[in-house]
Scaffold this active site. Structure first.
Site, PDB file in Angstrom:
ATOM      1  N   LYS A 174      -4.455 -11.821   3.187  1.00  0.00           N
ATOM      2  CA  LYS A 174      -3.456 -10.929   3.777  1.00  0.00           C
ATOM      3  C   LYS A 174      -2.801 -11.706   4.922  1.00  0.00           C
ATOM      4  O   LYS A 174      -3.223 -11.597   6.083  1.00  0.00           O
ATOM      5  CB  LYS A 174      -4.141  -9.649   4.257  1.00  0.00           C
TER       6      LYS A 174
HETATM    7  C1  LIG Z   1       0.696  -5.934  -0.411  1.00  0.00           C
HETATM    8  C2  LIG Z   1      -0.377  -4.922  -0.238  1.00  0.00           C
HETATM    9  N1  LIG Z   1      -1.063  -4.515  -1.328  1.00  0.00           N
HETATM   10  C3  LIG Z   1      -2.032  -3.604  -1.227  1.00  0.00           C
HETATM   11  C4  LIG Z   1      -2.370  -3.029  -0.012  1.00  0.00           C
HETATM   12  C5  LIG Z   1      -3.461  -2.012   0.046  1.00  0.00           C
HETATM   13  O1  LIG Z   1      -4.608  -2.585   0.629  1.00  0.00           O
HETATM   14  P1  LIG Z   1      -5.608  -1.705   1.465  1.00  0.00           P
HETATM   15  O2  LIG Z   1      -5.983  -0.551   0.622  1.00  0.00           O
HETATM   16  O3  LIG Z   1      -6.767  -2.612   1.732  1.00  0.00           O
HETATM   17  O4  LIG Z   1      -4.920  -1.312   2.706  1.00  0.00           O
HETATM   18  C6  LIG Z   1      -1.679  -3.421   1.137  1.00  0.00           C
HETATM   19  C7  LIG Z   1      -2.012  -2.854   2.433  1.00  0.00           C
HETATM   20  O5  LIG Z   1      -2.657  -3.474   3.211  1.00  0.00           O
HETATM   21  C8  LIG Z   1      -0.673  -4.393   1.024  1.00  0.00           C
HETATM   22  O6  LIG Z   1       0.021  -4.793   2.099  1.00  0.00           O
END
Ligand SMILES: Cc1ncc(COP(=O)(O)O)c(C=O)c1O
Length: 364
Positions: A174
Site C-alpha cells: 500500500k
Molecule cells: C486500492 C485499494 N484496494 C482495496 C482497499 C481495501 O483494503 P482494506 O479493506 O484493507 O482497507 C483499499 C483501502 O485501503 C485500497 O486503497
C-alpha cells in the site's frame, strides 16, 4: 473547474486529533511538518495504512489493528525501508494516540516515508540516503462514498484506466505512489458523474475500485477477484470472506470478466474507508433490483454488528483502547510502548487458509 468538482465531493471530516505520533513521540498537529524537498514529495516514496476505530459500548475499538500494522510492515519491506518500528510499537502507538485524542471513533493513518536530511540533503531518485519518518495521525471521518451509500448503494463505472501490473508497481504494497493510479480512476469517475470507478487488470479481468475491493453475488455465491488480479489484499475483504463462512454463504476467489459485473445479482465494495457499500449500477446498467441486495445486507449487518462489538467476530478483531491502555498500567507518557492486548497478539498467527490470508503472496 477541477477544484469546484473536488469541493462538492469531499468526505466530511468531523474532528481531527490534536496530536500526531512521530517516531516514538507525540507532537502537536501544527508541528507535524516536513521539508518541501523531502524525497516522498518528488518521488512518491511512502507506504501507509488506513485503519478504522469504532465507537462501542466499551469505548473506542480499533478494527484489526495488528493486521493493518503487519501490512504496513510488509509494504515497507517491499520498498526496502529499514525504519526500525516493530509491530508491537506501532500497534501500541495507535492505541495511545486514540486514547489521548479523546475521539470515540476515528480513522487512523500510519505512514512511513523518505524525508530529507537537511544537514546532508540528497535529491536524486536513489532513496537510500534519505531518512525514514514514521507518523500516525487520526481524524473522525464520515462515510467515504456518501452518507446514503451504505443503504442506497452507489453508481459506478468501469474505468478506462487499468490497475497497476504486478511487475511495475506491486499493489500488494500500500504505497503512496500507487494512489496516482487510484486518483486517475477516481477523477475520471467523479468527472463523469459516478461515485467510484472499477479498474480492470492488464489482462482485462476485474481488479478493484480506486480504494476498495469488489465482491459479486451470483446465484447465492459470493465471488471476489484473487490477489493475482492486481488487488490490494484488503483486510475488509478478508473480514467479509470470514463472515460469509460464518453465515454459511459459499464464497470463492475467481477471475471475473467485466461483463460478469453487469449480470451479477448483487455487487458491493469493501474497504476500511468504504466499509461494505452496495453498488446499484455499473456503466448505467442496473445491478439486480438497483438497490442493496439481500446477501449484501446480511453481510453488511454482520460486519457493522462486529465493528460495534455487538456480535462476536470470527477472530479477535477489536482492540479496545481504554482496556488496552489500562492493562499496561502507565500508558500516558510520550513515546511509551504499550504492549498490544493479548487478543490482538493472537491474530498475527491466525490466518492459514488461502481465502483468509490478507498478507498472502499469491492466489489464483
Ligand atoms: C486500492 C485499494 N484496494 C482495496 C482497499 C481495501 O483494503 P482494506 O479493506 O484493507 O482497507 C483499499 C483501502 O485501503 C485500497 O486503497
Amino acid at each position: 473547474m477541477f477544484a469546484d468538482d473536488a469541493a462538492k465531493k469531499d468526505v466530511k471530516t468531523v474532528r481531527i486529533a490534536s496530536e500526531v505520533w512521530h517516531n516514538g513521540q507525540f507532537v502537536n498537529w501544527d508541528d507535524a511538518r516536513i521539508h518541501v524537498m523531502s524525497h516522498v514529495i518528488h518521488y512518491g516514496s511512502s507506504v501507509f495504512e488506513g485503519i478504522r476505530c469504532y465507537s462501542t459500548k466499551r469505548g473506542p475499538a480499533i478494527y484489526r489493528l495488528r493486521e493493518h500494522m503487519q501490512r504496513l510492515l510488509n509494504s515497507a519491506k517491499i520498498y526496502r525501508m529499514d525504519h526500525g518500528c516493530t509491530l508491537d510499537e506501532l500497534s501500541a502507538a495507535a492505541v495511545e494516540l486514540v486514547g489521548r485524542s479523546g475521539l470515540d471513533q476515528c480513522y487512523l493513518r500510519p505512514i512511513i516515508f523518505r524525508s530529507l536530511d537537511e544537514e546532508r540533503p540528497a535529491f536524486g531518485v536513489n532513496p537510500f540516503p534519505n531518512p525514514l519518518s514514521c507518523y500516525i495521525g487520526a481524524w473522525d471521518w464520515g462515510k467515504y462514498l456518501g452518507d446514503e451509500a451504505i443503504e442506497q448503494g452507489v453508481d459506478v463505472c468501469v474505468s478506462t484506466w487499468n490497475r497497476l501490473t504486478p511487475n511495475s508497481m506491486p499493489v500488494m504494497a500500500k504505497s503512496g505512489a500507487n494512489y496516482m493510479n487510484s486518483q486517475l480512476i477516481k477523477m475520471e469517475a467523479l468527472t463523469n458523474g459516478y461515485a467510484e470507478g472499477i479498474a480492470l487488470d492488464d489482462r482485462g479481468f476485474v481488479s478493484e475500485g480506486s480504494g476498495e475491493n469488489i465482491f459479486l453475488v451470483h446465484e447465492g455465491r459470493v465471488i471476489t477477484p484473487p490477489l493475482s488480479s492486481s488487488i490490494l489484499p484488503g483486510i475488509t475483504r478478508d473480514s467479509v470472506i470470514q463472515i460469509c463462512r460464518e453465515l454459511e454463504i459459499p464464497v470463492a476467489e475467481t477471475g471475473l470478466q467485466r461483463a460478469a459485473l453487469y449480470v451479477a445479482d448483487e455487487l458491493f465494495f469493501t474497504g476500511t474507508a468504504a466499509e461494505v457499500t452496495p453498488i446499484r449500477s455499473v456503466d448505467r446498467i442496473q445491478i439486480g433490483d438497483g438497490k442493496r441486495g439481500e446477501i449484501t445486507a446480511r453481510i453488511q449487518q454482520a460486519f457493522f454488528d462486529i465493528t460495534k462489538g455487538e456480535r462476536p467476530a470470527p477472530g479477535p478483531w477489536l482492540t479496545y483502547v481504554n482496556e488496552s491502555r489500562k492493562s499496561d498500567g502507565d500508558a500516558g507518557s510520550n513515546g511509551h510502548k504499550v504492549p498490544a492486548d493479548k487478543a490482538t497478539r493472537a491474530v498475527a498467527t491466525e490466518a492459514t487458509d488461502p481465502l483468509s490470508r490478507y498478507t498472502a503472496v499469491v492466489t489464483d
